[in-house]
Design a protein around this motif. Structure first.
Motif, PDB file in Angstrom:
ATOM      1  N   GLU A  76       2.695   4.930  34.680  1.00  0.00           N
ATOM      2  CA  GLU A  76       2.200   5.247  33.344  1.00  0.00           C
ATOM      3  C   GLU A  76       1.708   3.996  32.640  1.00  0.00           C
ATOM      4  OE1 GLU A  76       4.640   7.540  30.718  1.00  0.00           O
ATOM      5  OE2 GLU A  76       5.273   8.865  32.344  1.00  0.00           O
ATOM      6  N   ASP A 110       3.243  14.217  39.847  1.00  0.00           N
ATOM      7  CA  ASP A 110       3.976  13.809  38.649  1.00  0.00           C
ATOM      8  C   ASP A 110       3.070  13.637  37.434  1.00  0.00           C
ATOM      9  OD1 ASP A 110       6.519  13.530  40.019  1.00  0.00           O
ATOM     10  OD2 ASP A 110       5.671  11.711  40.922  1.00  0.00           O
ATOM     11  N   GLN A 124      -2.409  11.997  30.014  1.00  0.00           N
ATOM     12  CA  GLN A 124      -1.595  10.777  30.041  1.00  0.00           C
ATOM     13  C   GLN A 124      -2.354   9.750  30.883  1.00  0.00           C
ATOM     14  OE1 GLN A 124       1.523   9.575  28.827  1.00  0.00           O
ATOM     15  NE2 GLN A 124       0.833   7.720  29.864  1.00  0.00           N
ATOM     16  N   LYS A 175       0.854  14.104  34.217  1.00  0.00           N
ATOM     17  CA  LYS A 175       0.781  15.024  33.090  1.00  0.00           C
ATOM     18  C   LYS A 175      -0.635  14.959  32.525  1.00  0.00           C
ATOM     19  CE  LYS A 175       4.990  13.111  31.870  1.00  0.00           C
ATOM     20  NZ  LYS A 175       5.548  12.220  30.907  1.00  0.00           N
TER      21      LYS A 175
END
Length: 86
Positions: free
Chosen positions: A65, A7, A12, A9
């Protein structure tokens, strides 16, 4: 968002919330994926794991995140900057 390495990116910032089974990535590590697929760890114990070294026991961690910091890229150098404002 809570996810896995698939997942992630590029560029990030994430925090590891479940350690990898081989101990390479531990809870609380702040990490990011570079455009070449390698993963860097910020802060104490910092370093970089090349994409070809991300095998099963190394790549089985979970992440969330982080929105309080961002990856700054200058030439071939990448590092994390704080983006919070008082």
């Amino acid at each position: 968002m809570i996810g896995t390495i698939s997942d992630m990116k590029p560029l990030q910032v994430y925090e590891v919330i479940t350690s990898s089974s081989d101990g390479t990535f531990t809870i609380g590590d702040v990490i990011w994926m570079s455009n070449d697929g390698s993963i860097s760890v910020a802060g104490p114990g910092s370093g970089c794991i090349n994409a070809n070294e991300l095998v099963d026991g190394t790549a089985d961690f979970k992440i969330k995140e982080r929105n309080d910091c961002a990856v700054y890229r200058h030439g071939h150098t990448e590092y994390i900057v704080d983006v919070t404002h008082d």
